[in-house]
Design an enzyme around this catalytic site. Sequence first.
Site, PDB file in Angstrom:
ATOM      1  CG  ASP A  26      -1.840   1.140   1.300  1.00  0.00           C
ATOM      2  OD1 ASP A  26      -2.473   1.429   0.268  1.00  0.00           O
ATOM      3  OD2 ASP A  26      -1.949   1.767   2.367  1.00  0.00           O
ATOM      4  CG  ASP A  28      -2.143   7.533   0.489  1.00  0.00           C
ATOM      5  OD1 ASP A  28      -1.214   8.274   0.162  1.00  0.00           O
ATOM      6  OD2 ASP A  28      -3.213   7.473  -0.133  1.00  0.00           O
ATOM      7  CG  ASP A 224      -1.883   2.425   6.484  1.00  0.00           C
ATOM      8  OD1 ASP A 224      -2.202   2.006   5.350  1.00  0.00           O
ATOM      9  OD2 ASP A 224      -2.283   3.519   6.937  1.00  0.00           O
TER      10      ASP A 224
END
Length: 360
Positions: A26, A28, A224
Amino acid sequence: MTTTGPALARGSAQPPTAVYDVALLDLDGVVYVGPDAVPGVPAALATARSAGMRLGFVTNNAARTPEEVAEHLCDLGVAAAAADVITSSQAAATVVAELLGDGARVLPVGGPGVAAALTAAGLTVVAAAEDEPLAVVQGYGRDVGWAQLAEAVVAVRRGARHVATNTDATIPSPRGPLPGNGAMVGVVSAVTGRPPLVTGKPDPAMHAECVRRTGARRPLVVGDRLDTDIEGAGRAGAASLLVLSGVTDPATLLAAAPHQRPDLLSVDAGGLLDVHPGVVPADGGGWRCGAWWARPDPERGHLQLGRTGGESEREADGLDALRALCVAHWTREPDGSAPARVRALGAPAAAALSRWQLSD
């Protein structure tokens, strides 16, 4: 790496770079936060590549095109080409093209990446509800405002299919979490009364496409967010590494539902280069990771957290206590996601709980 035991308990006796052939990252909160790289991550990814691990970038952020994402990554010191990037706009465009057919009229809501993906998929981009779109594809865009949302509402109420690239409620930023696409999707859904079709993570299509592109045999999803990255990894049949550089904090991790519990845990994506200690049954009950142990308190119903050994016995990343707590709590709550109540036994445990904002 063993193959039995609760989530997170297994650990990895070798760095993930030696176990997995491709990391599906991922962006961001993992590679960057806002415009800036997570400190140390570009160098860690370069080291992972030099060890033979290939990298793919899988993002629910639909605002930018793959070319723009790759350019940003290169500016941050992470070598990337557009072909290495899968965006939720691309996933949505593929789904809409399969549903409606080549050339179907679609109204984009979001950043430039949404319209670009629709055009690349052979769909016809329109600008207004009066153009009679068959679908509205809504993705994140910093400049999305009332006018675009109103146009989407009118189109959906007239029968257009509402498709959301993702429903992430927040995005990470240097100022803390900010409204994500899910917040804007909620506006359209609340007014129309119609739930959207969601095509981004945790739908496995995005990770599956990246696996297809890279030819991965043992992929590792690095993210995250529990509800997109970790759940999406499980739905795609891949292992997962949760990093704490984005939106998930220790309290959220402890309360994770069974299908959102990661296989590995690290401070940031530098965990690709580290050995991950396992969590094993402790003498006298409970679970132990390194010098830390966690066990149920039979009298109060809390978990107890303690530490054995001297102060010189320090773990590599400072997360062994959290690993032990997670496994102890998840073992006690195998089917639920109840918040954990933890009591510190000793000053080191109290300091750890304070650092993670976990109250007694």
